[in-house]
Scaffold this motif. Structure first.
Motif, PDB file in Angstrom:
ATOM      1  N   GLY A 188       0.783  -1.230   0.000  1.00  0.00           N
ATOM      2  CA  GLY A 188       0.000   0.000   0.000  1.00  0.00           C
ATOM      3  C   GLY A 188       0.812   1.277   0.000  1.00  0.00           C
ATOM      4  O   GLY A 188       0.248   2.373   0.001  1.00  0.00           O
ATOM      5  N   ARG A 189       2.131   1.160   0.009  1.00  0.00           N
ATOM      6  CA  ARG A 189       2.983   2.352  -0.026  1.00  0.00           C
ATOM      7  C   ARG A 189       2.831   3.049  -1.382  1.00  0.00           C
ATOM      8  O   ARG A 189       2.511   2.408  -2.386  1.00  0.00           O
ATOM      9  CB  ARG A 189       4.439   1.941   0.183  1.00  0.00           C
ATOM     10  N   ALA A 190       3.076   4.346  -1.433  1.00  0.00           N
ATOM     11  CA  ALA A 190       2.996   5.094  -2.688  1.00  0.00           C
ATOM     12  C   ALA A 190       4.260   4.848  -3.503  1.00  0.00           C
ATOM     13  O   ALA A 190       5.223   5.613  -3.443  1.00  0.00           O
ATOM     14  CB  ALA A 190       2.812   6.584  -2.407  1.00  0.00           C
ATOM     15  N   TYR A 191       4.261   3.766  -4.254  1.00  0.00           N
ATOM     16  CA  TYR A 191       5.404   3.385  -5.097  1.00  0.00           C
ATOM     17  C   TYR A 191       4.899   2.407  -6.151  1.00  0.00           C
ATOM     18  O   TYR A 191       3.695   2.141  -6.246  1.00  0.00           O
ATOM     19  CB  TYR A 191       6.534   2.779  -4.249  1.00  0.00           C
ATOM     20  N   GLU A 192       5.788   1.872  -6.959  1.00  0.00           N
ATOM     21  CA  GLU A 192       5.393   1.016  -8.082  1.00  0.00           C
ATOM     22  C   GLU A 192       4.608  -0.213  -7.638  1.00  0.00           C
ATOM     23  O   GLU A 192       3.739  -0.706  -8.368  1.00  0.00           O
ATOM     24  CB  GLU A 192       6.638   0.592  -8.878  1.00  0.00           C
ATOM     25  N   PRO A 240      -4.449  -3.083   8.206  1.00  0.00           N
ATOM     26  CA  PRO A 240      -3.988  -2.083   9.175  1.00  0.00           C
ATOM     27  C   PRO A 240      -3.701  -0.746   8.511  1.00  0.00           C
ATOM     28  O   PRO A 240      -3.389  -0.687   7.320  1.00  0.00           O
ATOM     29  CB  PRO A 240      -2.698  -2.709   9.729  1.00  0.00           C
ATOM     30  N   GLU A 241      -3.805   0.335   9.286  1.00  0.00           N
ATOM     31  CA  GLU A 241      -3.431   1.658   8.773  1.00  0.00           C
ATOM     32  C   GLU A 241      -2.002   1.635   8.232  1.00  0.00           C
ATOM     33  O   GLU A 241      -1.683   2.290   7.245  1.00  0.00           O
ATOM     34  CB  GLU A 241      -3.544   2.706   9.882  1.00  0.00           C
ATOM     35  N   GLY A 242      -1.157   0.843   8.876  1.00  0.00           N
ATOM     36  CA  GLY A 242       0.237   0.768   8.472  1.00  0.00           C
ATOM     37  C   GLY A 242       0.461   0.217   7.081  1.00  0.00           C
ATOM     38  O   GLY A 242       1.541   0.383   6.511  1.00  0.00           O
ATOM     39  N   VAL A 243      -0.548  -0.453   6.497  1.00  0.00           N
ATOM     40  CA  VAL A 243      -0.392  -1.010   5.161  1.00  0.00           C
ATOM     41  C   VAL A 243      -0.120   0.089   4.144  1.00  0.00           C
ATOM     42  O   VAL A 243       0.430  -0.165   3.074  1.00  0.00           O
ATOM     43  CB  VAL A 243      -1.649  -1.831   4.754  1.00  0.00           C
ATOM     44  N   LEU A 244      -0.486   1.325   4.488  1.00  0.00           N
ATOM     45  CA  LEU A 244      -0.239   2.453   3.597  1.00  0.00           C
ATOM     46  C   LEU A 244       1.246   2.747   3.441  1.00  0.00           C
ATOM     47  O   LEU A 244       1.629   3.559   2.591  1.00  0.00           O
ATOM     48  CB  LEU A 244      -0.962   3.703   4.118  1.00  0.00           C
ATOM     49  N   ASN A 245       2.064   2.071   4.232  1.00  0.00           N
ATOM     50  CA  ASN A 245       3.515   2.207   4.075  1.00  0.00           C
ATOM     51  C   ASN A 245       4.185   0.852   3.859  1.00  0.00           C
ATOM     52  O   ASN A 245       5.388   0.715   4.048  1.00  0.00           O
ATOM     53  CB  ASN A 245       4.130   2.911   5.294  1.00  0.00           C
ATOM     54  N   GLU A 389       1.667   9.149 -11.098  1.00  0.00           N
ATOM     55  CA  GLU A 389       0.351   9.781 -10.959  1.00  0.00           C
ATOM     56  C   GLU A 389      -0.681   8.766 -10.460  1.00  0.00           C
ATOM     57  O   GLU A 389      -1.533   9.082  -9.618  1.00  0.00           O
ATOM     58  CB  GLU A 389      -0.102  10.372 -12.301  1.00  0.00           C
ATOM     59  N   PHE A 390      -0.608   7.552 -10.995  1.00  0.00           N
ATOM     60  CA  PHE A 390      -1.577   6.518 -10.639  1.00  0.00           C
ATOM     61  C   PHE A 390      -1.438   6.104  -9.188  1.00  0.00           C
ATOM     62  O   PHE A 390      -2.424   6.089  -8.432  1.00  0.00           O
ATOM     63  CB  PHE A 390      -1.400   5.315 -11.563  1.00  0.00           C
ATOM     64  N   TRP A 391      -0.214   5.767  -8.762  1.00  0.00           N
ATOM     65  CA  TRP A 391      -0.078   5.290  -7.384  1.00  0.00           C
ATOM     66  C   TRP A 391      -0.384   6.394  -6.371  1.00  0.00           C
ATOM     67  O   TRP A 391      -0.904   6.112  -5.299  1.00  0.00           O
ATOM     68  CB  TRP A 391       1.269   4.626  -7.143  1.00  0.00           C
ATOM     69  N   ASN A 392      -0.073   7.640  -6.703  1.00  0.00           N
ATOM     70  CA  ASN A 392      -0.400   8.720  -5.772  1.00  0.00           C
ATOM     71  C   ASN A 392      -1.910   8.930  -5.669  1.00  0.00           C
ATOM     72  O   ASN A 392      -2.439   9.199  -4.581  1.00  0.00           O
ATOM     73  CB  ASN A 392       0.291  10.018  -6.199  1.00  0.00           C
ATOM     74  N   ALA A 393      -2.609   8.786  -6.794  1.00  0.00           N
ATOM     75  CA  ALA A 393      -4.068   8.921  -6.768  1.00  0.00           C
ATOM     76  C   ALA A 393      -4.688   7.803  -5.942  1.00  0.00           C
ATOM     77  O   ALA A 393      -5.580   8.047  -5.113  1.00  0.00           O
ATOM     78  CB  ALA A 393      -4.613   8.897  -8.197  1.00  0.00           C
ATOM     79  N   VAL A 394      -4.235   6.585  -6.154  1.00  0.00           N
ATOM     80  CA  VAL A 394      -4.755   5.447  -5.395  1.00  0.00           C
ATOM     81  C   VAL A 394      -4.444   5.616  -3.905  1.00  0.00           C
ATOM     82  O   VAL A 394      -5.298   5.389  -3.043  1.00  0.00           O
ATOM     83  CB  VAL A 394      -4.180   4.123  -5.921  1.00  0.00           C
TER      84      VAL A 394
END
Length: 423
Positions: A188-192, A240-245, A389-394
């Motif tokens: 879930g991190r903002a990356y590829e 978990p909230e942490g999945v965003l990283n 652009e895509f991963w940041n939007a998601v």
């Protein structure tokens, strides 16, 4: 530009160096990833080649994040650095980095004909074979087979079923005393890696692949919205909230420690999850990722890595020989058995040792050969901007800083502006 300073500043780690042999022996360097068993398998493969040929090789570990690795490669190659001879590159990078690599066809003796033709085609740009396939990938679903049995549940066929099953088992396990249990972990991190995960969600609902084969921006549609809305509902509920990283290893760490029911990851996690010291050894199943509803489809994003030779190498012939050795059938067979890395040679999917080590290779063969491709060919050198652009939007939708509708609308606008300047 001091390229050695670039390498040092970018946390490259010299993992192994084999002593040079007398005579006409050459020394080459190869970049290797370090996710799972990658680095160790790269080292032992290169060591075998060095012993066989009398040459020597330096193994260089690169960042696990594909986004960070690409940025580093671009720095080194733009500087014409000769520090690395063989680059391990993502399946989406030939169009981005290809001008910096030599044509491997004169060195291959036709070996590429044994590999999956779609990957060879992907690695061929303007008639030049810029990279040899090393291993392929597609996203898959890992599940705790013991917990599904305990709660009388089956492997979910759709994402809605996964959501309900994950919640049921998560709540049951927490009530039984495991407060750290979660229903689902993913990248879930903002990356590829998030691009890969989110493309799977959207494509499984029939929402397309961000940009179609003609270069038209298609991502803002009802099916994509349905997929992103469901995924955004997971955060704090079954994920978990942490999945965003989380990247791949963070997700694997939670799942392998016994604190998740389901995990989206790549095939490499199978061997590690069943290692002798794994708390969940023998309690793992692997399946195709769920469909996006009854009318949807199972889909996994095409991944995988290739080996390419820098045109700035001082020993391109020797470097090409190393590439051909590492991508050959015996080495791919070893990597599949020891590390669950998917071969790019079709015949190996019928090899008894490979199937014994990875039973799901045969069961999910169609998943691996029909994976959805990211739109890197049609967007060319701009793919990394498109993906960013895509991963940041998601990520904005998952984190709640934008609604799914707002995220897709803004994404569509940004990509259309980009496309007007030409892919």
């Amino acid at each position: 530009m001091n390229t050695r300073a670039i390498i040092g500043a970018s946390a490259f780690v010299l993992a192994s160096a084999f002593a040079a042999m007398p005579g006409n022996a050459a020394t080459v360097s190869i970049s290797c990833g370090a996710v799972g068993l990658e680095l160790e398998l790269c080292r032992t493969g290169a060591e075998a080649w060095a012993k066989q040929t009398g040459n020597s090789v330096n193994i260089v570990s690169t960042p696990n994040s594909t986004t960070e690795r690409l940025a580093l490669y671009q720095q080194l190659l733009a500087a014409g650095a000769s520090d690395i001879d063989v680059f391990q590159i993502d399946v989406i990078w030939p169009g981005i980095l290809g001008t910096h690599f030599i044509d491997l066809a004169p060195h291959s003796k036709g070996a590429e004909q044994a590999h999956f033709s779609s990957i060879v085609e992907n690695n061929t740009v303007d008639g030049k074979l810029l990279a040899m396939p090393w291993f392929t990938d597609a996203g898959v679903l890992y599940y705790r087979s013991d917990l599904l049995e305990k709660y009388g549940e089956k492997v979910p066929a759709t994402w809605d079923e996964l959501t309900a099953t994950a919640k049921k088992i998560q709540d049951g396990e927490r009530a039984a005393g495991n407060d750290g249990m979660w229903g689902l972990v993913f990248q879930g991190r903002a990356y590829e890696g998030l691009t890969c995960d989110a493309l799977e969600w959207i494509d499984s609902y029939g929402g397309g692949s961000i940009v179609d084969s003609e270069g038209k921006v298609t991502v803002n549609n009802a099916n994509a919205l349905e997929a992103l809305t469901l995924a955004s509902s997971w955060i704090g509920e079954i994920a978990p909230e942490g999945v965003l990283n989380y990247a791949e290893e963070e997700a694997r760490g939670v799942f392998q420690s016994g604190n998740a029911v389901f995990m989206r990851n790549w095939p490499y996690a199978w061997a590690l999850g069943n290692s002798e010291d794994s708390p969940i050894k023998g309690k793992i199943g692997v399946a195709a990722l769920p469909k996006g509803g009854a009318e949807g489809k199972n889909t996994g994003t095409l991944g995988g890595w290739q080996l390419a030779v820098s045109r700035y190498s001082e020993n391109p012939e020797v470097a090409a020989d190393l590439v051909m050795y590492l991508t050959g059938p015996e080495e791919q067979r070893r990597r599949a058995v020891e590390g669950a890395y998917n071969p790019t040679i079709g015949d190996l999917y019928e090899d008894p040792a490979v199937l014994a080590a990875n039973p799901f290779f045969g069961e999910l063969y169609e998943t691996f050969t029909n994976a959805v491709a990211r739109p890197s060919r049609v967007t060319g050198a701009k793919y990394n901007q498109v993906s960013n652009e895509f991963w940041n939007a998601v990520h904005s939708s998952l984190s709640g800083t934008a609604t799914p509708e707002e995220a897709l609308t803004q994404l569509e606008s940004s990509l259309k502006r980009m496309s007007r300047r030409g892919w």
